[in-house]
Design an enzyme around this catalytic site. Sequence first.
Site, mmCIF file in Angstrom:
data_model
loop_
_atom_site.group_PDB
_atom_site.id
_atom_site.type_symbol
_atom_site.label_atom_id
_atom_site.label_comp_id
_atom_site.label_asym_id
_atom_site.label_seq_id
_atom_site.Cartn_x
_atom_site.Cartn_y
_atom_site.Cartn_z
ATOM 1 N N GLU A 1 18.821 -96.612 1.584
ATOM 2 C CA GLU A 1 18.881 -95.229 2.095
ATOM 3 C C GLU A 1 17.766 -94.323 1.555
ATOM 4 N N TYR B 1 16.709 -94.072 -1.588
ATOM 5 C CA TYR B 1 16.891 -93.614 -2.971
ATOM 6 C C TYR B 1 15.886 -94.303 -3.900
ATOM 7 N N ARG C 1 22.859 -103.073 -2.690
ATOM 8 C CA ARG C 1 22.722 -102.511 -1.333
ATOM 9 C C ARG C 1 21.241 -102.548 -0.959
ATOM 10 N N HIS D 1 17.549 -91.553 4.340
ATOM 11 C CA HIS D 1 18.133 -90.260 4.717
ATOM 12 C C HIS D 1 17.163 -89.409 5.526
ATOM 13 N N ALA E 1 15.066 -90.542 7.680
ATOM 14 C CA ALA E 1 14.759 -91.170 8.972
ATOM 15 C C ALA E 1 15.305 -90.293 10.094
ATOM 16 N N ARG E 2 14.653 -90.317 11.226
ATOM 17 C CA ARG E 2 15.098 -89.482 12.331
ATOM 18 C C ARG E 2 15.701 -90.327 13.461
ATOM 19 N N GLN F 1 32.274 -84.115 10.636
ATOM 20 C CA GLN F 1 32.550 -82.697 10.430
ATOM 21 C C GLN F 1 33.241 -82.363 9.113
ATOM 22 N N ASP G 1 53.667 -79.508 27.236
ATOM 23 C CA ASP G 1 52.309 -79.219 27.715
ATOM 24 C C ASP G 1 52.323 -79.102 29.229
ATOM 25 N N GLY H 1 43.413 -73.229 18.287
ATOM 26 C CA GLY H 1 42.643 -72.254 19.053
ATOM 27 C C GLY H 1 43.455 -71.015 19.388
HETATM 28 P P1 FAD Z 1 43.715 -77.222 22.934
HETATM 29 O O1 FAD Z 1 43.045 -78.490 22.689
HETATM 30 O O2 FAD Z 1 43.050 -76.253 23.850
HETATM 31 O O3 FAD Z 1 45.167 -77.532 23.491
HETATM 32 C C1 FAD Z 1 46.015 -76.550 23.994
HETATM 33 C C2 FAD Z 1 47.033 -77.175 24.919
HETATM 34 O O4 FAD Z 1 48.032 -76.221 25.213
HETATM 35 C C3 FAD Z 1 46.465 -77.620 26.257
HETATM 36 O O5 FAD Z 1 46.737 -78.999 26.446
HETATM 37 C C4 FAD Z 1 47.188 -76.752 27.275
HETATM 38 O O6 FAD Z 1 47.463 -77.435 28.469
HETATM 39 C C5 FAD Z 1 48.467 -76.406 26.551
HETATM 40 N N1 FAD Z 1 49.126 -75.151 26.973
HETATM 41 C C6 FAD Z 1 48.616 -73.908 26.968
HETATM 42 N N2 FAD Z 1 49.561 -73.015 27.346
HETATM 43 C C7 FAD Z 1 50.690 -73.712 27.592
HETATM 44 C C8 FAD Z 1 52.019 -73.348 27.983
HETATM 45 N N3 FAD Z 1 52.384 -72.105 28.190
HETATM 46 N N4 FAD Z 1 52.920 -74.344 28.150
HETATM 47 C C9 FAD Z 1 52.579 -75.638 27.924
HETATM 48 N N5 FAD Z 1 51.341 -76.019 27.538
HETATM 49 C C10 FAD Z 1 50.420 -75.079 27.363
HETATM 50 N N6 FAD Z 1 35.886 -79.655 18.299
HETATM 51 C C11 FAD Z 1 35.407 -80.299 17.258
HETATM 52 O O7 FAD Z 1 35.914 -80.122 16.149
HETATM 53 N N7 FAD Z 1 34.383 -81.180 17.363
HETATM 54 C C12 FAD Z 1 33.796 -81.428 18.531
HETATM 55 O O8 FAD Z 1 32.852 -82.221 18.594
HETATM 56 C C13 FAD Z 1 34.281 -80.770 19.663
HETATM 57 N N8 FAD Z 1 33.732 -80.985 20.867
HETATM 58 C C14 FAD Z 1 34.213 -80.333 21.933
HETATM 59 C C15 FAD Z 1 33.615 -80.558 23.163
HETATM 60 C C16 FAD Z 1 34.097 -79.922 24.286
HETATM 61 C C17 FAD Z 1 33.412 -80.168 25.605
HETATM 62 C C18 FAD Z 1 35.204 -79.038 24.177
HETATM 63 C C19 FAD Z 1 35.751 -78.354 25.405
HETATM 64 C C20 FAD Z 1 35.788 -78.798 22.960
HETATM 65 C C21 FAD Z 1 35.287 -79.421 21.830
HETATM 66 N N9 FAD Z 1 35.816 -79.204 20.571
HETATM 67 C C22 FAD Z 1 35.343 -79.870 19.497
HETATM 68 C C23 FAD Z 1 36.851 -78.192 20.356
HETATM 69 C C24 FAD Z 1 38.234 -78.834 20.176
HETATM 70 O O9 FAD Z 1 38.538 -79.641 21.273
HETATM 71 C C25 FAD Z 1 39.244 -77.706 19.989
HETATM 72 O O10 FAD Z 1 38.928 -77.020 18.806
HETATM 73 C C26 FAD Z 1 40.653 -78.233 19.904
HETATM 74 O O11 FAD Z 1 40.999 -78.964 21.040
HETATM 75 C C27 FAD Z 1 41.636 -77.076 19.734
HETATM 76 O O12 FAD Z 1 42.903 -77.630 19.666
HETATM 77 P P2 FAD Z 1 44.191 -76.820 20.098
HETATM 78 O O13 FAD Z 1 45.317 -77.768 19.966
HETATM 79 O O14 FAD Z 1 44.255 -75.559 19.340
HETATM 80 O O15 FAD Z 1 43.962 -76.407 21.599
HETATM 81 P P1 NAP Z 2 30.609 -71.092 20.188
HETATM 82 O O1 NAP Z 2 30.157 -72.082 19.208
HETATM 83 O O2 NAP Z 2 31.233 -69.853 19.713
HETATM 84 O O3 NAP Z 2 29.328 -70.753 21.095
HETATM 85 C C1 NAP Z 2 29.344 -69.794 22.053
HETATM 86 C C2 NAP Z 2 27.916 -69.565 22.570
HETATM 87 O O4 NAP Z 2 27.954 -68.614 23.570
HETATM 88 C C3 NAP Z 2 26.956 -69.101 21.526
HETATM 89 O O5 NAP Z 2 25.703 -69.729 21.753
HETATM 90 C C4 NAP Z 2 26.818 -67.604 21.779
HETATM 91 O O6 NAP Z 2 25.497 -67.349 21.400
HETATM 92 C C5 NAP Z 2 27.150 -67.492 23.258
HETATM 93 N N1 NAP Z 2 27.948 -66.303 23.593
HETATM 94 C C6 NAP Z 2 29.046 -65.817 22.951
HETATM 95 N N2 NAP Z 2 29.513 -64.710 23.588
HETATM 96 C C7 NAP Z 2 28.713 -64.517 24.656
HETATM 97 C C8 NAP Z 2 28.665 -63.546 25.698
HETATM 98 N N3 NAP Z 2 29.561 -62.554 25.774
HETATM 99 N N4 NAP Z 2 27.694 -63.648 26.625
HETATM 100 C C9 NAP Z 2 26.781 -64.646 26.570
HETATM 101 N N5 NAP Z 2 26.761 -65.553 25.619
HETATM 102 C C10 NAP Z 2 27.709 -65.512 24.667
HETATM 103 O O7 NAP Z 2 31.621 -71.714 21.192
HETATM 104 P P2 NAP Z 2 31.644 -73.053 22.034
HETATM 105 O O8 NAP Z 2 30.331 -73.669 22.216
HETATM 106 O O9 NAP Z 2 32.377 -72.633 23.261
HETATM 107 O O10 NAP Z 2 32.553 -74.018 21.199
HETATM 108 C C11 NAP Z 2 33.958 -73.752 21.061
HETATM 109 C C12 NAP Z 2 34.502 -74.431 19.855
HETATM 110 O O11 NAP Z 2 34.401 -75.834 19.955
HETATM 111 C C13 NAP Z 2 33.691 -73.995 18.678
HETATM 112 O O12 NAP Z 2 34.591 -73.699 17.676
HETATM 113 C C14 NAP Z 2 32.905 -75.188 18.311
HETATM 114 O O13 NAP Z 2 32.782 -75.269 16.890
HETATM 115 C C15 NAP Z 2 33.756 -76.340 18.830
HETATM 116 N N6 NAP Z 2 32.850 -77.422 19.167
HETATM 117 C C16 NAP Z 2 32.304 -78.103 18.166
HETATM 118 C C17 NAP Z 2 31.402 -79.091 18.423
HETATM 119 C C18 NAP Z 2 30.778 -79.824 17.289
HETATM 120 O O14 NAP Z 2 29.923 -80.646 17.492
HETATM 121 N N7 NAP Z 2 31.166 -79.547 16.082
HETATM 122 C C19 NAP Z 2 31.083 -79.424 19.725
HETATM 123 C C20 NAP Z 2 31.660 -78.698 20.749
HETATM 124 C C21 NAP Z 2 32.534 -77.683 20.435
HETATM 125 P P3 NAP Z 2 24.744 -65.964 21.611
HETATM 126 O O15 NAP Z 2 25.733 -64.918 21.213
HETATM 127 O O16 NAP Z 2 23.542 -66.006 20.743
HETATM 128 O O17 NAP Z 2 24.370 -65.963 23.042
HETATM 129 FE FE1 SF4 Z 3 34.342 -88.098 8.891
HETATM 130 FE FE2 SF4 Z 3 36.902 -88.129 9.625
HETATM 131 FE FE3 SF4 Z 3 35.020 -87.423 11.380
HETATM 132 FE FE4 SF4 Z 3 35.292 -89.961 10.568
HETATM 133 S S1 SF4 Z 3 36.756 -88.761 11.752
HETATM 134 S S2 SF4 Z 3 33.392 -88.846 10.739
HETATM 135 S S3 SF4 Z 3 35.851 -89.661 8.444
HETATM 136 S S4 SF4 Z 3 35.558 -86.342 9.515
#
Ligand code: FAD
Ligand code: NAP
Ligand code: SF4
Length: 674
Positions: free
Chosen positions: A168, A170, A218, A256, A258-259, A343, A407, A651
């Site tokens: 890696e 080191y 390693r 570490h 490396a790209r 993460q 749900d 959320g």
């Molecule tokens: P949600 O996943 O939004 O689940 C809420 C659920 O509640 C839904 O299934 C909905 O149908 C249900 N619901 C709502 N209201 C009602 C009701 N009245 N009755 C019954 N059911 C209901 N997070 C990361 O940490 N890493 C990532 O790489 C990452 N990538 C992402 C990529 C994308 C494209 C998206 C969209 C999200 C990503 N996220 C990522 C964000 C992550 O998915 C959310 O933070 C996470 O799902 C939040 O979990 P939650 O349970 O709070 O809500």
């Molecule tokens: P986010 O990270 O809050 O990004 C929102 C983006 O929209 C930002 O670029 C922001 O930048 C812009 N924005 C915010 N308000 C706006 C407005 N009123 N008008 C125009 N632009 C606006 O949210 P997200 O991308 O929707 O992700 C949602 C959650 O999922 C986040 O918590 C994120 O951490 C998680 N997630 C994580 C990963 C991961 O790889 N860890 C991947 C996907 C999602 P500006 O304000 O500069 O425009």
């Molecule tokens: Fe790290 Fe857990 Fe994500 Fe695996 S699932 S990469 S152990 S945070």
Amino acid sequence: MSEQNFSKLLAPLDLGFTTLKNRVLMGSMHTGLEEHPDGTKRMAAFFGDRAKGGCGLIVTGGYGPTERGATHPDTKMIETAEDIAKHRIITDEVHKYDSKICMQILHTGRYAFNGSPIAPSAIQAPINMLKPEACTVEMIEEEICGFVDLALKAQEANYDGVEVMGSEGYFINQFTALRTNQRDDEWGGAYENRIKLGVDVVRRIREAAGEKFIIIFRLSMMDLVEGGSSFEEVVQFGQAIEKAGATIINTGIGWHEARIPTIQTKVPRAAFTWVTAKYKEHFNIPVITSNRINTPEVAEEVLQNGDADMISMARPFLADADFVNKAAEGRSDEINTCIGCNQACLDHIFSGKMTSCLVNPRACFETEINIIPTKTVKKIAVVGAGPAGLSASTALAEAGHEVTLFDGESGIGGQFNIAKQVPGKEEFEETIRYFGRQLELTGVTVKLNTRISANELNNSDFDEVVIATGINPRMPPIEGVDHAKVLNYIDVLKHKKAVGKKVAVIGAGGIGFDVSEYLVHSGEATSQNIAAYMKEWGVDMTLKARAGIEGVKAEVSAPAREVYLLQRKDTKVGAGLGKTTGWIHRAGLKSKKVKMLSSCEYHKIDDAGLHVSIAGEKQILDVDNVIICAGQDPARELIEGLNKPYHLIGGADVAAELDAKRAIKQGLVLATQL
Ligand code: FAD
Ligand code: NAP
Ligand code: SF4
């Protein structure tokens, strides 16, 4: 119930003087527990759980052999009799379960953040602000003595052996490569001089510790940086290490600096076992392979193919301590699979936080977060089967509560169902699978296609309600946001609405990046195609190219669309992404020619496209579609009129900056408190 018996993975490995009970090694991870005031107790619990879970051989996080070799100024050293006694508590715990444990000796060299890094030559690493001091010959001798001394202390603490970190990028690896070693004395120049440090370290540990002590080395089998070692040189080094007395050779892939991504979720499973396979025939001692092996099925296949004698998995043991036992008992469908997100593990450790795991928040918190059987059984409604609701409902049921999970959708998983559509994020399905099985095992009543209202909950006999209803996508107030060409990320990723050839994505957070990734791919995701992946990142699978990359051109297929990814902030686009993964997302989009623009002001959307000022300059982006990824707001409509005690998680509690890591942890922690 899995039919597979994992005959290779679970077979013992005879090392001559000792036998490992299976072919599973838990790879080294510095967790932060090492420096924690309560670290001994917590490490005993952490490693003890993995030993109890069936892992044959555990390697600790890296310990510095000397102060200048340690990662940080506050890295915990092992110096006194008291330090050794504390480590005996850890080794005793592991030995209770017939597992073995080795201490990793990690000399970080020019990667050290300890204020005074040292290296073979005074050449600064691109990932360190400090230039290292070139070692004198006396200093090299001191560092070797440090390795030997620490190995003996490990032996005194009843470790079964040590792992010498030689990969890696080191210290030891820095000596082997011309990139970092430009000495003209007996430690530089010819390859046999450059490998002398690693060879001497192993030989002198063997001489000092005797025959019955495991020494894992390693070996960097593919440096993935210019000026790294060639295939023939690595063979020469490995053979010399074997001769010097190593018991096992473990695989290291990439420095570490490396790209080329080597462990993140978009890296195909078992992507680098072909590298180990090419070396294995040149060595007589057992060879371990590693990198993105995260299920027992994949591990077994690698062994069946003959690519290695043993499998190293590190993060999968954060995700599930019982990985091996579950596989052995035909319960591999119950394994909580590491999704490679980094993460809560690598992103944490590189930001000075305690390591944990997104899918298993108990990792490294084994003594802190525990589900205790309840004395007062409650009837609890959990609304929302996303990560937060799944975590809460299964943990509440495990504690003994009567749980019903609602749900509105036809399946569980919430936004993870959307995330898994993104090329390279297919692993997110594993978390849904895991929780699906947990729902069955814990006896949660699941009511899908049921969008429950406050009124229905009020008229029910639930004692308490957990609101895990997730988010509502934010619609920014831009003129023309209701134009037919405007879509949001749910329209694209979930409803698969048609998208034109030229697109502007508003919002460059995690979701904006994911949507862009989805849009530039034309269905030929390379995430499970190892050969395509290596081509895309410019890795030579014949290993004729020095370090696996020299002179190799990356071959990226043409983007499926022309994409603008826009943000209002004037910072670098993607600056807020994960510490260890942000560069990968940026590099991926750059290779697909996505135009990532900051300092954008959105004026209006109409038939002509998106009217925008970029760094103050007005222009019209003549796009077919504008896709809104402008963040999310909590979905809490259920609270209105609800007259039962309730708890907001995931959320629904905080959408800004929220991620699944917090959602899953919040669900679990709530369950330990109700
Ligand atoms: P949600 O996943 O939004 O689940 C809420 C659920 O509640 C839904 O299934 C909905 O149908 C249900 N619901 C709502 N209201 C009602 C009701 N009245 N009755 C019954 N059911 C209901 N997070 C990361 O940490 N890493 C990532 O790489 C990452 N990538 C992402 C990529 C994308 C494209 C998206 C969209 C999200 C990503 N996220 C990522 C964000 C992550 O998915 C959310 O933070 C996470 O799902 C939040 O979990 P939650 O349970 O709070 O809500
Ligand atoms: P986010 O990270 O809050 O990004 C929102 C983006 O929209 C930002 O670029 C922001 O930048 C812009 N924005 C915010 N308000 C706006 C407005 N009123 N008008 C125009 N632009 C606006 O949210 P997200 O991308 O929707 O992700 C949602 C959650 O999922 C986040 O918590 C994120 O951490 C998680 N997630 C994580 C990963 C991961 O790889 N860890 C991947 C996907 C999602 P500006 O304000 O500069 O425009
Ligand atoms: Fe790290 Fe857990 Fe994500 Fe695996 S699932 S990469 S152990 S945070």
